[in-house]
Design a protein around this motif. Sequence first.
Motif, PDB file in Angstrom:
ATOM      1  N   VAL A  14      35.768  57.034  28.544  1.00  0.00           N
ATOM      2  CA  VAL A  14      35.804  55.572  28.436  1.00  0.00           C
ATOM      3  C   VAL A  14      36.044  54.983  29.817  1.00  0.00           C
ATOM      4  CG1 VAL A  14      36.991  53.558  27.453  1.00  0.00           C
ATOM      5  CG2 VAL A  14      36.699  55.618  26.072  1.00  0.00           C
ATOM      6  N   ARG A  15      35.266  53.969  30.150  1.00  0.00           N
ATOM      7  CA  ARG A  15      35.514  53.194  31.365  1.00  0.00           C
ATOM      8  C   ARG A  15      35.762  51.753  30.957  1.00  0.00           C
ATOM      9  NH1 ARG A  15      31.929  52.792  36.952  1.00  0.00           N
ATOM     10  NH2 ARG A  15      33.086  51.014  37.840  1.00  0.00           N
ATOM     11  N   VAL A  16      36.825  51.166  31.466  1.00  0.00           N
ATOM     12  CA  VAL A  16      37.152  49.768  31.193  1.00  0.00           C
ATOM     13  C   VAL A  16      36.798  48.928  32.410  1.00  0.00           C
ATOM     14  CG1 VAL A  16      38.998  48.114  30.679  1.00  0.00           C
ATOM     15  CG2 VAL A  16      38.995  50.365  29.578  1.00  0.00           C
ATOM     16  N   ILE A  17      36.039  47.854  32.193  1.00  0.00           N
ATOM     17  CA  ILE A  17      35.702  46.914  33.260  1.00  0.00           C
ATOM     18  C   ILE A  17      36.285  45.557  32.865  1.00  0.00           C
ATOM     19  CG2 ILE A  17      33.889  45.833  34.631  1.00  0.00           C
ATOM     20  CD1 ILE A  17      32.079  48.170  33.986  1.00  0.00           C
ATOM     21  N   ASP A  18      37.134  45.022  33.715  1.00  0.00           N
ATOM     22  CA  ASP A  18      37.874  43.799  33.425  1.00  0.00           C
ATOM     23  C   ASP A  18      37.091  42.580  33.905  1.00  0.00           C
ATOM     24  OD1 ASP A  18      39.747  41.781  33.032  1.00  0.00           O
ATOM     25  OD2 ASP A  18      41.409  42.908  33.901  1.00  0.00           O
ATOM     26  N   GLY A  19      36.790  41.670  32.965  1.00  0.00           N
ATOM     27  CA  GLY A  19      36.076  40.450  33.319  1.00  0.00           C
ATOM     28  C   GLY A  19      36.940  39.395  33.959  1.00  0.00           C
ATOM     29  N   GLY A  20      38.245  39.594  33.941  1.00  0.00           N
ATOM     30  CA  GLY A  20      39.148  38.680  34.627  1.00  0.00           C
ATOM     31  C   GLY A  20      39.308  37.313  33.998  1.00  0.00           C
ATOM     32  N   GLY A  21      38.718  37.104  32.825  1.00  0.00           N
ATOM     33  CA  GLY A  21      38.926  35.843  32.109  1.00  0.00           C
ATOM     34  C   GLY A  21      38.085  34.673  32.570  1.00  0.00           C
ATOM     35  N   THR A  22      37.153  34.897  33.500  1.00  0.00           N
ATOM     36  CA  THR A  22      36.285  33.813  33.966  1.00  0.00           C
ATOM     37  C   THR A  22      34.848  34.101  33.559  1.00  0.00           C
ATOM     38  OG1 THR A  22      35.771  34.828  36.108  1.00  0.00           O
ATOM     39  CG2 THR A  22      37.799  33.495  35.964  1.00  0.00           C
ATOM     40  N   PRO A  23      34.024  33.046  33.342  1.00  0.00           N
ATOM     41  CA  PRO A  23      32.615  33.283  32.986  1.00  0.00           C
ATOM     42  C   PRO A  23      31.882  34.150  33.996  1.00  0.00           C
ATOM     43  CG  PRO A  23      33.198  30.994  32.577  1.00  0.00           C
ATOM     44  CD  PRO A  23      34.372  31.618  33.275  1.00  0.00           C
ATOM     45  N   ALA A  24      32.089  33.879  35.279  1.00  0.00           N
ATOM     46  CA  ALA A  24      31.411  34.669  36.310  1.00  0.00           C
ATOM     47  C   ALA A  24      31.891  36.114  36.306  1.00  0.00           C
ATOM     48  CB  ALA A  24      31.644  34.043  37.684  1.00  0.00           C
ATOM     49  N   GLY A  25      33.199  36.296  36.137  1.00  0.00           N
ATOM     50  CA  GLY A  25      33.748  37.642  36.110  1.00  0.00           C
ATOM     51  C   GLY A  25      33.251  38.454  34.931  1.00  0.00           C
ATOM     52  N   ILE A  26      33.171  37.815  33.768  1.00  0.00           N
ATOM     53  CA  ILE A  26      32.698  38.510  32.565  1.00  0.00           C
ATOM     54  C   ILE A  26      31.219  38.855  32.696  1.00  0.00           C
ATOM     55  CG2 ILE A  26      32.291  38.232  30.091  1.00  0.00           C
ATOM     56  CD1 ILE A  26      34.879  36.461  30.084  1.00  0.00           C
ATOM     57  N   THR A  84      29.728  58.684  27.045  1.00  0.00           N
ATOM     58  CA  THR A  84      30.551  57.756  27.803  1.00  0.00           C
ATOM     59  C   THR A  84      30.295  56.351  27.279  1.00  0.00           C
ATOM     60  OG1 THR A  84      30.574  59.081  29.823  1.00  0.00           O
ATOM     61  CG2 THR A  84      31.003  56.727  30.069  1.00  0.00           C
ATOM     62  N   ILE A  85      31.372  55.627  26.992  1.00  0.00           N
ATOM     63  CA  ILE A  85      31.236  54.234  26.579  1.00  0.00           C
ATOM     64  C   ILE A  85      32.010  53.354  27.554  1.00  0.00           C
ATOM     65  CG2 ILE A  85      30.838  54.762  24.143  1.00  0.00           C
ATOM     66  CD1 ILE A  85      33.731  54.083  23.553  1.00  0.00           C
ATOM     67  N   VAL A  86      31.554  52.124  27.680  1.00  0.00           N
ATOM     68  CA  VAL A  86      32.184  51.159  28.584  1.00  0.00           C
ATOM     69  C   VAL A  86      32.782  50.036  27.752  1.00  0.00           C
ATOM     70  CG1 VAL A  86      31.838  49.498  30.445  1.00  0.00           C
ATOM     71  CG2 VAL A  86      30.636  51.691  30.490  1.00  0.00           C
ATOM     72  N   TYR A  87      34.027  49.730  28.031  1.00  0.00           N
ATOM     73  CA  TYR A  87      34.730  48.619  27.368  1.00  0.00           C
ATOM     74  C   TYR A  87      34.785  47.465  28.358  1.00  0.00           C
ATOM     75  CZ  TYR A  87      38.415  46.209  24.652  1.00  0.00           C
ATOM     76  OH  TYR A  87      39.136  45.297  23.919  1.00  0.00           O
ATOM     77  N   VAL A  88      34.042  46.401  28.074  1.00  0.00           N
ATOM     78  CA  VAL A  88      34.073  45.210  28.917  1.00  0.00           C
ATOM     79  C   VAL A  88      35.111  44.259  28.326  1.00  0.00           C
ATOM     80  CG1 VAL A  88      32.785  43.267  29.881  1.00  0.00           C
ATOM     81  CG2 VAL A  88      31.661  45.495  29.578  1.00  0.00           C
ATOM     82  N   ALA A  89      36.168  44.026  29.077  1.00  0.00           N
ATOM     83  CA  ALA A  89      37.286  43.219  28.591  1.00  0.00           C
ATOM     84  C   ALA A  89      37.158  41.770  29.063  1.00  0.00           C
ATOM     85  CB  ALA A  89      38.605  43.796  29.101  1.00  0.00           C
ATOM     86  N   GLN A  90      37.378  40.843  28.151  1.00  0.00           N
ATOM     87  CA  GLN A  90      37.440  39.425  28.534  1.00  0.00           C
ATOM     88  C   GLN A  90      38.460  39.247  29.655  1.00  0.00           C
ATOM     89  OE1 GLN A  90      40.290  37.414  27.018  1.00  0.00           O
ATOM     90  NE2 GLN A  90      39.693  35.456  27.902  1.00  0.00           N
ATOM     91  N   THR A  91      39.661  39.772  29.451  1.00  0.00           N
ATOM     92  CA  THR A  91      40.663  39.947  30.488  1.00  0.00           C
ATOM     93  C   THR A  91      41.715  40.897  29.956  1.00  0.00           C
ATOM     94  OG1 THR A  91      42.419  38.921  31.814  1.00  0.00           O
ATOM     95  CG2 THR A  91      41.853  37.826  29.748  1.00  0.00           C
ATOM     96  N   MET A  92      42.139  41.825  30.789  1.00  0.00           N
ATOM     97  CA  MET A  92      43.151  42.780  30.351  1.00  0.00           C
ATOM     98  C   MET A  92      44.548  42.178  30.362  1.00  0.00           C
ATOM     99  SD  MET A  92      41.863  45.647  29.282  1.00  0.00           S
ATOM    100  CE  MET A  92      43.035  46.987  29.511  1.00  0.00           C
TER     101      MET A  92
END
Length: 387
Positions: free
Chosen positions: A115-127, A84-92
């Motif tokens: 695959v699991r995608v986690i969306d950082g939402g484009g903010t420093p705190a979110g990422i 299992t790999i996780v894709y951390v997105a800057q923002t989707m």
Amino acid sequence: MHDHRKARSGGFRARSAATALLAAVTLLVGCERGSSKEPGGPTSGPSGCPSVQARAQAAVQRAEQTDVPWHGPTSGPTAVAGHTIVYVAQTMTNPGVAGVADGVRRAARVIGWNVRVIDGGGTPAGIQAAMSDAVALRPAGIVIGGFDPNSTSQQVARANTARIPLIGWHAVATPGPSRRPELFTNVTTKVEDVARVSAQWVISHSNGTAGVVVFTDASIPFAKNKSELIRKELATCSGVKLLAYQNIPIPDASSRTPREVSSLLSRFQDRWTYSVAINDLYFADAAPAFRAAGRKGSGPPFNIGAGDGDPSAFQRINGEQYQSATVPEPLSQQGWQIVDEFNRAFSSRPASGYVAPVHITTADNSDGATTWDPSGYQEAYRKIWGK
């Protein structure tokens, strides 16, 4: 950076022999496509920098080819099962980030991973929160999708301590393995190549006589470096004049770009014949101002995006709506490469070292597609993995 839309599979149709012959004749006589028949088209007549223009035209013709054979890896470890790999997105919402995530998902289905995608939402705190969640899941690997790992240094350190391999996409300035921050590899084209070929397109398309505006975001070191490289390459041609070096932060682009473009049009009028932007999104925001000023969608100014090639850029190019070209990333291909690189990491093998070559998309070679999806890579990776 860039694609919720489904990438076309396979490659583009190869050019016919007649088209290739015409291109060769065009190079020999020193003419530009459309210069004799398109009102307001590329400049004809004597070049402003004959030797530089000739080299630029040769480089552009290479980059515009769509039937390029696969030069990536053809050997490597067979598939390691059950990861299992996780894709951390800057923002989707960033179509480049999303396009690579889609490629990772597709490749993972083939190799047999989750695959699991986690969306950082484009903010420093979110990422930072997304990276914390990713490390806590203790996956086999984590993708750093389109953000600076130094902005999540604590989470990166925890992943390194836990021996979770990290692979970046547009995470650091250069492709390949990174020691600080510690990444197994970083997948991206070379910024030097992207900057150079976008400037060469201007030199070639204008026959070495252009008035250029460069759009950048000086608050992002990577973007500023790219625009400085573009400016340096443009300066190699004495007939190319840099009219303005416009700094518009990407978060402000939608509000500021229309005003800035209106001001530039008023200031330079017909002297402004070409634009280069570090990201295609500037031309989406510039279009209303060009339209309001009565400028034709087919140009001038003729506009090229130096990076990413999101679907909306392809649509503007195909529809001749205030963008003539882009230097796109092969988003789906890079997603497959990320999966292959993880498979190498899981097998205690080194990174492949592959870097995708630069490509230029125009209405003439896009074949109506909305993404750059070269041929050959899926077959190559399936063969490597035994799938």
